[in-house]
Design a protein around this motif. Structure first.
Motif, PDB file in Angstrom:
ATOM      1  N   SER A   1    -132.017  43.835 -87.148  1.00  0.00           N
ATOM      2  CA  SER A   1    -130.699  43.857 -87.787  1.00  0.00           C
ATOM      3  C   SER A   1    -129.861  42.664 -87.349  1.00  0.00           C
ATOM      4  O   SER A   1    -129.120  42.084 -88.156  1.00  0.00           O
ATOM      5  CB  SER A   1    -129.976  45.160 -87.449  1.00  0.00           C
ATOM      6  N   LYS A   2    -129.964  42.295 -86.087  1.00  0.00           N
ATOM      7  CA  LYS A   2    -129.195  41.151 -85.597  1.00  0.00           C
ATOM      8  C   LYS A   2    -129.660  39.853 -86.262  1.00  0.00           C
ATOM      9  O   LYS A   2    -128.845  38.970 -86.561  1.00  0.00           O
ATOM     10  CB  LYS A   2    -129.352  41.031 -84.066  1.00  0.00           C
ATOM     11  N   ALA A   3    -130.962  39.751 -86.537  1.00  0.00           N
ATOM     12  CA  ALA A   3    -131.465  38.567 -87.225  1.00  0.00           C
ATOM     13  C   ALA A   3    -130.859  38.462 -88.629  1.00  0.00           C
ATOM     14  O   ALA A   3    -130.482  37.374 -89.080  1.00  0.00           O
ATOM     15  CB  ALA A   3    -132.992  38.612 -87.304  1.00  0.00           C
ATOM     16  N   LEU A   4    -130.757  39.588 -89.332  1.00  0.00           N
ATOM     17  CA  LEU A   4    -130.138  39.587 -90.656  1.00  0.00           C
ATOM     18  C   LEU A   4    -128.647  39.287 -90.565  1.00  0.00           C
ATOM     19  O   LEU A   4    -128.091  38.564 -91.396  1.00  0.00           O
ATOM     20  CB  LEU A   4    -130.359  40.936 -91.338  1.00  0.00           C
ATOM     21  N   TYR A   5    -127.987  39.858 -89.572  1.00  0.00           N
ATOM     22  CA  TYR A   5    -126.558  39.598 -89.355  1.00  0.00           C
ATOM     23  C   TYR A   5    -126.318  38.104 -89.142  1.00  0.00           C
ATOM     24  O   TYR A   5    -125.406  37.511 -89.730  1.00  0.00           O
ATOM     25  CB  TYR A   5    -126.074  40.405 -88.154  1.00  0.00           C
ATOM     26  N   ASN A   6    -127.134  37.483 -88.312  1.00  0.00           N
ATOM     27  CA  ASN A   6    -126.982  36.043 -88.035  1.00  0.00           C
ATOM     28  C   ASN A   6    -127.283  35.206 -89.284  1.00  0.00           C
ATOM     29  O   ASN A   6    -126.634  34.179 -89.520  1.00  0.00           O
ATOM     30  CB  ASN A   6    -127.919  35.631 -86.899  1.00  0.00           C
ATOM     31  N   TRP A   7    -128.251  35.653 -90.086  1.00  0.00           N
ATOM     32  CA  TRP A   7    -128.565  34.921 -91.317  1.00  0.00           C
ATOM     33  C   TRP A   7    -127.383  34.941 -92.276  1.00  0.00           C
ATOM     34  O   TRP A   7    -127.039  33.921 -92.869  1.00  0.00           O
ATOM     35  CB  TRP A   7    -129.796  35.538 -91.980  1.00  0.00           C
ATOM     36  N   VAL A   8    -126.759  36.106 -92.433  1.00  0.00           N
ATOM     37  CA  VAL A   8    -125.589  36.218 -93.311  1.00  0.00           C
ATOM     38  C   VAL A   8    -124.460  35.339 -92.807  1.00  0.00           C
ATOM     39  O   VAL A   8    -123.822  34.610 -93.579  1.00  0.00           O
ATOM     40  CB  VAL A   8    -125.133  37.685 -93.415  1.00  0.00           C
ATOM     41  N   SER A   9    -124.197  35.390 -91.504  1.00  0.00           N
ATOM     42  CA  SER A   9    -123.119  34.579 -90.934  1.00  0.00           C
ATOM     43  C   SER A   9    -123.382  33.095 -91.147  1.00  0.00           C
ATOM     44  O   SER A   9    -122.458  32.326 -91.452  1.00  0.00           O
ATOM     45  CB  SER A   9    -122.980  34.887 -89.437  1.00  0.00           C
ATOM     46  N   GLU A  10    -124.631  32.688 -91.033  1.00  0.00           N
ATOM     47  CA  GLU A  10    -124.981  31.285 -91.248  1.00  0.00           C
ATOM     48  C   GLU A  10    -124.786  30.889 -92.714  1.00  0.00           C
ATOM     49  O   GLU A  10    -124.296  29.794 -93.010  1.00  0.00           O
ATOM     50  CB  GLU A  10    -126.425  31.051 -90.829  1.00  0.00           C
ATOM     51  N   GLN A  11    -125.157  31.790 -93.632  1.00  0.00           N
ATOM     52  CA  GLN A  11    -124.997  31.493 -95.058  1.00  0.00           C
ATOM     53  C   GLN A  11    -123.529  31.333 -95.446  1.00  0.00           C
ATOM     54  O   GLN A  11    -123.200  30.562 -96.354  1.00  0.00           O
ATOM     55  CB  GLN A  11    -125.625  32.606 -95.900  1.00  0.00           C
ATOM     56  N   LEU A  12    -122.663  32.057 -94.764  1.00  0.00           N
ATOM     57  CA  LEU A  12    -121.242  32.003 -95.077  1.00  0.00           C
ATOM     58  C   LEU A  12    -120.510  30.894 -94.333  1.00  0.00           C
ATOM     59  O   LEU A  12    -119.320  30.683 -94.566  1.00  0.00           O
ATOM     60  CB  LEU A  12    -120.573  33.348 -94.748  1.00  0.00           C
ATOM     61  N   SER A  13    -121.208  30.200 -93.449  1.00  0.00           N
ATOM     62  CA  SER A  13    -120.581  29.112 -92.701  1.00  0.00           C
ATOM     63  C   SER A  13    -120.552  27.844 -93.547  1.00  0.00           C
ATOM     64  O   SER A  13    -120.892  27.858 -94.715  1.00  0.00           O
ATOM     65  CB  SER A  13    -121.327  28.872 -91.393  1.00  0.00           C
TER      66      SER A  13
END
Length: 596
Positions: A82-94
């Motif tokens: 779940s943390k990997a997906l969370y980090n992916w989303v945060s990166e996409q929105l950066s």
């Protein structure tokens, strides 16, 4: 007075410029993400997995709103996947890749090339039109897409998506058979001599402005309200596009949306009801002086961490001019009582996360419902029109991907989304049917809409569709979906779809009286047409549809994606004709997409 102005200023500043911490490391926050955004799907799934209700399902969403949704998730308690997906989303929105013209303005553009092959085994009497395919026109990819995006700081964002694709309709015809009847077709433009190209592009073109807690969007895009998988009851995402103005303000416990969607007036493309076939009505299309707009308010409340309730009220307005009253943000539109110009609709949605990873979703929409002292029998009685949708969603992160298992059921009454012109109803029922003053050619004020697509030798052709649930009224649907998505890697999905559909469709005239009130889903025949002299139909049975499908996609490289979809369709009493034998078809598609 000065102190009052000061407090008003502080209040407005707090509304428009709240705590900036979660937004400080991001750029292009007014970028608008599509209703089928994987980013939103992951945020929603992570929320449910933690035991929270899903975020607002009224899309599309700005980057700022998605960040607000993401901030609800407690990242410290997430599992490794779940943390990997969370980090992916945060990166996409950066901060995205961009070409800078200055320190506060950027733009980007890519070229998407997609080749797709479609095939099926039953071509002829059945499965030769778009509605008989699993992958219809809107789900097929254009041959070429060039989206151009630009933005300034975190204040505004604009996009223009230029595309090249086949026309939905045949040349010199309003049929879709040229594109859907052959055993094999592609999305390649092979009929250049006839210029059979869709000239309704761009399907996505708009400007948005906003800040951390509000967003305004104006232009063309897709709107969708609800977490349904087979469709949504108030606004579905199955049209080519919507042309609209949208204002949203969003906070953790509350979201408000004002929406106005403009549609061509029916006089542009539709014969008036009861006009004899030998009457020339082309003059009605010469100059359109009337307007048609769907106006809606939506209120979303987070009543508890695991419970979100959404209330939407709307009306379809048809008239010669606007009145600013209709755009009041908190007025009850139904209470204008403009039966000659408007048709109201109301919906309630509930999202409740019963357990971690387990969501219950429900929608209930009322188009017309007799209550209190309203007439329940007689020649002037209006039939009730409503629909209900319920779903059970299980979500789980597995190996840095999202697993979804969904079971959904839908029930819609026959007259949902249908309505006649109240002007016609009034004159017909109150006066002599032969009275010359009655406006028998008034267009219906219903929720059947469409946008024109230009076709050679025919001109503008409109595919009429329901604004809400794709399959309209008079339907019972059961849908099972299982899917696994690993972002930027691969995706697989399978589906079982079963539907009973009665004889009512978008062309069925609206009727009053006891016979209309007695109609029950699924109908085996329309009621006696007392007020629709020219309507005829051969439908005399319930059509049953069963579909099983499987498909997926795989990213060969970050810029190249392969996709495959296969499915089996069986229809009993096809076209609601009892004398026709059942028909089946194996359908499929293969596609290769390259981003440059």
């Amino acid at each position: 007075m000065r102190s009052t102005r000061f407090f008003i200023f502080i209040f407005i500043a707090g509304l428009l410029f709240p705590n900036m911490q979660i937004f400080s490391n991001h750029d292009n926050l007014q970028k608008i993400y599509k209703t089928d955004s994987v980013i939103y799907q992951i945020i929603s799934s992570l929320s449910v997995e933690q035991g929270f209700s899903p975020p607002s399902s009224a899309g599309p969403w700005s980057g700022a709103e998605l960040l607000t949704m993401l901030s609800r998730i407690t990242s410290e308690t997430l599992s490794y996947s779940s943390k990997a997906l969370y980090n992916w989303v945060s990166e996409q929105l950066s901060t995205p890749e961009k070409h800078s013209l200055s320190s506060d303005f950027g733009y980007t553009s890519i070229v998407d090339l997609t080749g797709e092959l479609y095939f099926h085994i039953n071509s002829g009497e059945h499965f030769n039109e778009e509605d008989e395919w699993i992958r219809n026109y809107t789900t097929r990819s254009p041959l070429l897409s060039i989206p151009f995006e630009f933005w300034g700081n975190n204040l505004f964002y604009g996009t223009l998506d230029l595309s090249l694709q086949n026309n939905r309709f045949s040349i010199k015809s309003e049929s879709t058979s040229a594109y859907f009847e052959p055993y094999t077709t592609t999305n390649l433009i092979v009929d250049i001599d006839e210029n059979n190209i869709d000239l309704s592009f761009p399907w996505r073109a708009f400007l948005s402005i906003g800040d951390n807690n509000w967003s305004i969007q104006f232009g063309r895009d897709i709107i969708s309200w609800g977490n349904g998988v087979s469709g949504n009851l108030m606004i579905g995402d199955h049209l080519n596009y919507h042309e609209f103005f949208r204002f949203s303000t969003f906070f953790d416990p509350f979201k408000y949306t004002f929406l106005a969607i403009s549609f061509p007036h029916p006089d542009l493309y539709q014969r008036p009801p009861n006009l004899p076939e030998d009457d020339d009505w082309s003059a009605l299309r010469a100059s359109i002086s009337s307007i048609r707009t769907f106006i809606a308010h939506r209120y979303e409340f987070l009543l508890a961490p695991q419970l979100r309730v959404s209330l939407s009220e709307a009306m379809m307005y048809q008239g010669e001019t606007y009145d600013f009253r209709y755009f009041s943000p908190f007025v009850i539109l139904h209470n204008y009582y403009m039966k000659e110009n408007a048709n109201s609709i109301l919906s309630l949605e509930i999202d409740y996360t019963l357990l971690r990873s387990l969501l219950i979703h429900g929608q209930f929409v009322i188009d017309d419902l007799s209550i209190g002292n309203e007439r329940t029998s007689g020649d002037k009685t209006q039939p009730n029109a409503w629909g209900a949708l319920g779903g059970l969603h299980y979500v789980k992160t597995v190996n840095s991907g999202i697993l979804q298992i969904i079971l959904e059921g839908v029930y819609t009454t026959p007259y949902l989304y249908l309505r006649n012109s109240r002007v016609y109803d009034f004159f017909y029922l109150e006066n002599d049917p032969n009275d010359e003053d009655r406006d028998q050619n008034a267009q219906p004020i219903d929720f059947v809409v469409g946008y024109p697509q230009y076709t050679q030798s025919v001109g503008n052709v409109v595919k009429e569709e329901f604004l809400g649930y794709e399959y309209g009224g008079d339907a019972i649907v059961l849908n099972f979906v299982s899917a696994y998505t690993k972002p930027d890697a691969w995706e697989i999905h399978c589906s079982l779809f079963w539907m009973l559909h009665g004889t009512f469709d978008a062309d069925t005239p609206y009727e009053l009286g006891d016979a209309a009130v007695s109609m029950q889903t699924p109908t085996v025949s329309p009621p006696e047409m007392k007020h629709s002299e020219t309507f005829t139909t051969d439908k005399n049975s319930v059509e049953t549809t069963f579909i099983v499908s499987i498909g997926g996609s795989y990213h060969i490289t970050p810029k190249i994606k392969l996709s495959v979809d296969l499915g089996w369709v069986t229809r009993w009493n096809p076209g609601n004709i009892a004398s026709l034998e059942s028909a089946s078809d194996f359908q499929g598609s293969v596609g290769l997409a390259v981003s440059l």
